[in-house]
Design a protein around this motif. Structure first.
Motif, PDB file in Angstrom:
ATOM      1  N   UNK A  42       0.843  -1.149  -0.039  1.00  0.00           N
ATOM      2  CA  UNK A  42       0.002  -0.049  -0.103  1.00  0.00           C
ATOM      3  C   UNK A  42       0.712   1.240   0.090  1.00  0.00           C
ATOM      4  N   UNK A  43       2.028   1.095   0.661  1.00  0.00           N
ATOM      5  CA  UNK A  43       2.761   2.279   0.753  1.00  0.00           C
ATOM      6  C   UNK A  43       3.488   2.618  -0.685  1.00  0.00           C
ATOM      7  N   UNK A  44       3.811   1.685  -1.509  1.00  0.00           N
ATOM      8  CA  UNK A  44       4.071   1.737  -2.971  1.00  0.00           C
ATOM      9  C   UNK A  44       3.128   2.470  -3.672  1.00  0.00           C
ATOM     10  N   UNK A  45       1.651   2.009  -3.420  1.00  0.00           N
ATOM     11  CA  UNK A  45       0.598   2.510  -4.202  1.00  0.00           C
ATOM     12  C   UNK A  45       0.189   3.950  -3.967  1.00  0.00           C
ATOM     13  N   UNK A  46       0.500   4.447  -2.589  1.00  0.00           N
ATOM     14  CA  UNK A  46      -0.022   5.988  -2.338  1.00  0.00           C
ATOM     15  C   UNK A  46       1.257   6.526  -3.001  1.00  0.00           C
ATOM     16  N   UNK A  47       2.404   6.191  -2.951  1.00  0.00           N
ATOM     17  CA  UNK A  47       3.626   7.074  -3.346  1.00  0.00           C
ATOM     18  C   UNK A  47       3.567   7.087  -4.868  1.00  0.00           C
ATOM     19  N   UNK A  48       3.139   5.975  -5.570  1.00  0.00           N
ATOM     20  CA  UNK A  48       2.540   6.050  -7.095  1.00  0.00           C
ATOM     21  C   UNK A  48       1.637   7.056  -7.550  1.00  0.00           C
ATOM     22  N   UNK A  49       0.316   6.958  -6.451  1.00  0.00           N
ATOM     23  CA  UNK A  49      -0.547   8.089  -6.528  1.00  0.00           C
ATOM     24  C   UNK A  49      -0.041   9.464  -6.312  1.00  0.00           C
ATOM     25  N   UNK A  50       0.857   9.783  -5.361  1.00  0.00           N
ATOM     26  CA  UNK A  50       1.293  11.341  -5.232  1.00  0.00           C
ATOM     27  C   UNK A  50       2.223  11.578  -6.299  1.00  0.00           C
ATOM     28  N   UNK A 104       2.015  10.306  -9.340  1.00  0.00           N
ATOM     29  CA  UNK A 104       1.472  10.617 -10.815  1.00  0.00           C
ATOM     30  C   UNK A 104       1.680   9.578 -11.599  1.00  0.00           C
ATOM     31  N   UNK A 105       2.232   8.265 -11.295  1.00  0.00           N
ATOM     32  CA  UNK A 105       2.588   7.294 -12.354  1.00  0.00           C
ATOM     33  C   UNK A 105       2.157   5.858 -11.441  1.00  0.00           C
ATOM     34  N   UNK A 136      12.010   6.059  -7.091  1.00  0.00           N
ATOM     35  CA  UNK A 136      11.070   6.806  -5.950  1.00  0.00           C
ATOM     36  C   UNK A 136      10.278   5.828  -4.957  1.00  0.00           C
ATOM     37  N   UNK A 137      10.527   4.594  -5.420  1.00  0.00           N
ATOM     38  CA  UNK A 137       9.860   3.501  -4.413  1.00  0.00           C
ATOM     39  C   UNK A 137      10.909   3.222  -3.095  1.00  0.00           C
ATOM     40  N   UNK A 138      10.446   3.502  -1.903  1.00  0.00           N
ATOM     41  CA  UNK A 138      11.158   3.212  -0.970  1.00  0.00           C
ATOM     42  C   UNK A 138      11.750   1.876  -0.967  1.00  0.00           C
ATOM     43  N   UNK A 184      -8.198   5.222  -8.311  1.00  0.00           N
ATOM     44  CA  UNK A 184      -6.659   5.637  -8.091  1.00  0.00           C
ATOM     45  C   UNK A 184      -5.869   4.243  -8.135  1.00  0.00           C
ATOM     46  N   UNK A 185      -6.211   3.126  -7.471  1.00  0.00           N
ATOM     47  CA  UNK A 185      -5.559   2.133  -7.245  1.00  0.00           C
ATOM     48  C   UNK A 185      -5.290   1.457  -8.585  1.00  0.00           C
ATOM     49  N   UNK A 186      -6.526   1.245  -9.236  1.00  0.00           N
ATOM     50  CA  UNK A 186      -6.517   0.527 -10.532  1.00  0.00           C
ATOM     51  C   UNK A 186      -5.589   1.225 -11.536  1.00  0.00           C
ATOM     52  N   UNK A 187      -5.734   2.475 -11.471  1.00  0.00           N
ATOM     53  CA  UNK A 187      -4.816   3.474 -12.554  1.00  0.00           C
ATOM     54  C   UNK A 187      -3.416   3.059 -12.118  1.00  0.00           C
ATOM     55  N   UNK A 188      -2.873   3.098 -10.896  1.00  0.00           N
ATOM     56  CA  UNK A 188      -1.416   2.943 -10.493  1.00  0.00           C
ATOM     57  C   UNK A 188      -1.061   1.500 -10.586  1.00  0.00           C
TER      58      UNK A 188
END
Length: 627
Positions: A200-208, A210-211, A219-221, A423-427
């Motif tokens: 989920x951390x990767x997902x919210x990072x991707x949403x932030x 925009x990729x 950019x991933x932790x 948002x989750x489906x998009x990222x």
């Protein structure tokens, strides 16, 4: 026995797409792991501090409310208030940073920290490029109040990055700090409460960013252990730096501030020297009585007013009533039609002052529904103003009380099922047409995994597809996460002293307005009182109707002087001839009117109350109609 380590670098979901856990999840997990004290340091905000404070109180933890400050030169600090003055300084720093530049831009420099620094405990986070560390450390040491009573108040953080040469890097930082006389402190840089939240951390990072998750790259932790670890585990990981571990406890003991220390003082609102707010309110009510009751107030009205004034005085709510009265009087002086609504209509004091226009004694309304000594809840008076002139009232409030004493509440805009699925489906890389289909057909069942699977199967979706199943799972986890702060429609918080010493202020998207970073639920916890300045288009229609009456028939009328229980009006209502009539113009209301046949105002109160979505869905409407 106290835990050997206190976690001082914790990011929650209120850093907005920088964390995979909610504040309450972090607090309860901390208690389960054996912590007795924990810090919270969201990025450039304390918006989640109240939620964390409540959860920590429930869990039996001590919360250290702090903040992570990102400065213009790229340096980052953890700032903890040592005392009440430190909290005031931190709030003013956050207010300053948010008011500079464009919306959602935070700008703060080292020079801005000078005034607040003596009452703040500051922890510098080392940059990735250690070549800039000496410059940042020097800026930290140049701040006033480096030591207070021989106690360090400036530190450098030691954090494991899980990269090659990590231990050598930490030893180099410690050696450099020793040469500069700066102490080190161990931190875990926590982003989520449980190791399983790293996806989920990767997902919210991707949403932030925009990729998609696949395109995150650097950019991933890079390491998956940014979860909250047990104090003993952290002490083991930093066994080579025992002083840095011990300093976590020293910092926790040095920071004595708690959010329970905040005391809210409402504006006094007195008009004459030596007169208390309660005396002012009593005088204004007695002066206004003849306007409402020209022939003299009936004994039951005088009894009710005396009872209300006694209760208002015992709860010290007089300044609140005076504020609402001041705002209403000013609006009416501008020719703006306004009307109090909600449970405030149960108050004879509000009616006499002109805040509401319905006589609660004649209508048999219960005052204790509005204010009760047993409930100990702050009063809440909602006042509607003509929607096209409400901004005049809002700007007058800012001018009258000053922008340092007045701001609107925030609203926390959270992820709902439709937005979470999109948002989750998009990222995760799902096609846009598929995410649209999920949002349309699956969103309502998302909280229920079994129902969600059933509906997905009905749509012919392949639940064995890992990305699709992950979308459902992660979107469910994302539900309720804050997306951003919005602006309350009209809930003003006013103070006697500086508001920005209690809570940080932020500009809004609309020019000329500002909000506090807490919402109405947060301020209820701290017993702040708010005044709701709301807009209602129908009041503008009423004003134009009054003006038409005066122009054509030379008749002056206002909301309070409209004839009560007019038979001809009620005959029209009973025939459902109510098109364009506020509150009873919907199809559901119009279908009920001929059956209910309201004859009095209170009949209309019942009618409006039962024809609502909740009672209709629960089957109460038909039952109450029969009764």
């Amino acid at each position: 026995m106290s835990a050997p380590y206190v976690e001082l670098q914790v990011t929650s979901s209120f850093s907005f797409l920088r964390s995979g856990s909610q504040p309450d999840e972090l607090m309860f997990q901390a208690k389960a792991l054996g912590y007795d004290t924990i810090g919270l340091t969201d990025w450039n905000t304390v918006a989640g501090a109240i939620r964390a404070h409540l959860a920590a109180r429930e869990a039996g933890l001590r919360l250290l409310p702090g903040c992570r400050l990102a400065l213009r030169d790229g340096s980052a600090l953890l700032a903890y208030p040592r005392n009440r003055a430190g909290w005031a300084g931190l709030c003013q720093l956050l207010t300053l940073g948010h008011h500079r530049g464009e919306r959602d831009v935070f700008l703060l420099g080292w020079e801005d920290l000078v005034a607040a620094a003596p009452d703040l405990l500051l922890i510098l986070l080392p940059p990735e490029d250690l070549a800039t560390l000496p410059e940042h450390v020097q800026s930290l040491l140049d701040l006033p109040g480096q030591r207070a009573a021989e106690e360090e108040s400036r530190f450098l953080a030691l954090t494991l990055l899980r990269q090659p040469g990590d231990l050598a890097r930490l030893h180099a930082i410690v050696a450099f700090c020793t040469s500069r006389g700066l102490a080190c402190v161990a931190t875990g840089d926590v982003l989520y409460h449980d190791a399983r939240r790293h996806v989920l951390q990767d997902v919210v990072t991707a949403i932030r960013e925009g990729c998609t998750v696949d395109a995150l790259g650097h950019r991933r932790h890079v390491h998956a252990d940014r979860h909250l670890k047990a104090p003993e585990e952290q002490a083991r990981l930093f066994a080579a730096f025992p002083d840095a571990v011990a300093n976590t406890r020293r910092i926790a003991e040095a920071c004595t501030f708690s959010l329970d220390n905040l005391t809210y003082q409402y504006p006094t609102e007195t008009e004459r020297a030596g007169e208390s707010a309660q005396d002012t309110l009593t005088r204004l009510v007695q002066t206004a009585l003849p306007r409402r009751y020209p022939a003299g107030a009936p004994p039951d009205v005088e009894t009710q007013i005396a009872h209300e004034l006694r209760l208002i005085g015992s709860l010290s709510y007089a300044p609140y009533f005076l504020t609402v009265n001041t705002i209403v009087r000013h609006a009416r002086s501008l020719g703006i039609v306004c009307q109090g609504r909600g449970s405030a209509a149960n108050s004879a004091v509000c009616y006499v002052l002109g805040i509401t226009s319905i006589d609660p004694v004649r209508s048999g309304l219960l005052f204790e529904r509005f204010i009760s000594a047993e409930r100990q809840e702050p009063p809440d008076i909602d006042v509607d103003f003509e929607s096209d002139r409400r901004e005049e009232v809002i700007q007058w409030i800012y001018r009258h009380y000053g922008r340092h004493r007045a701001a609107l509440c925030a609203t926390v805009q959270r992820y709902q099922p439709k937005g979470a699925l999109r948002e989750v489906g998009k990222v995760l890389g799902l096609p846009e047409d598929l995410t649209g289909q999920l949002s349309k057909h699956i969103a309502s069942s998302l909280p229920d995994p079994d129902l969600c699977k059933t509906r997905a199967a009905d749509l012919g979706l392949n639940l064995k597809d890992r990305r699709l199943s992950l979308t459902f799972h992660l979107a469910r986890q994302l539900l309720g996460f804050p997306r951003q702060l919005g602006t309350h429609p009209g809930g003003f918080v006013l103070t006697e002293d500086r508001l920005d010493e209690l809570v940080p202020l932020m500009p809004t998207a609309m020019d000329g307005r500002q909000i506090i970073v807490w919402d109405k639920d947060d301020i209820d916890v701290l017993r702040f009182m708010k005044v709701d300045v709301l807009g209602l288009g129908m009041l503008g229609c009423l004003r134009r109707g009054f003006e038409l009456l005066h122009t054509v028939y030379q008749t002056r009328m206002d909301l309070a002087s409209i004839p009560a229980e007019d038979p001809q009006t009620y005959r029209m209502i009973q025939k459902a001839d109510t098109l364009g009539t506020f509150q009873i113009e919907s199809r559901a209301q119009m279908s009920m009117l001929p059956r209910m046949k309201p004859r009095t105002f209170y009949d209309l109160v019942i009618q409006v109350a039962i024809v609502r979505p909740g009672p209709i869905q629960m089957g109460w409407t038909a039952s109450m109609r029969h009764q």
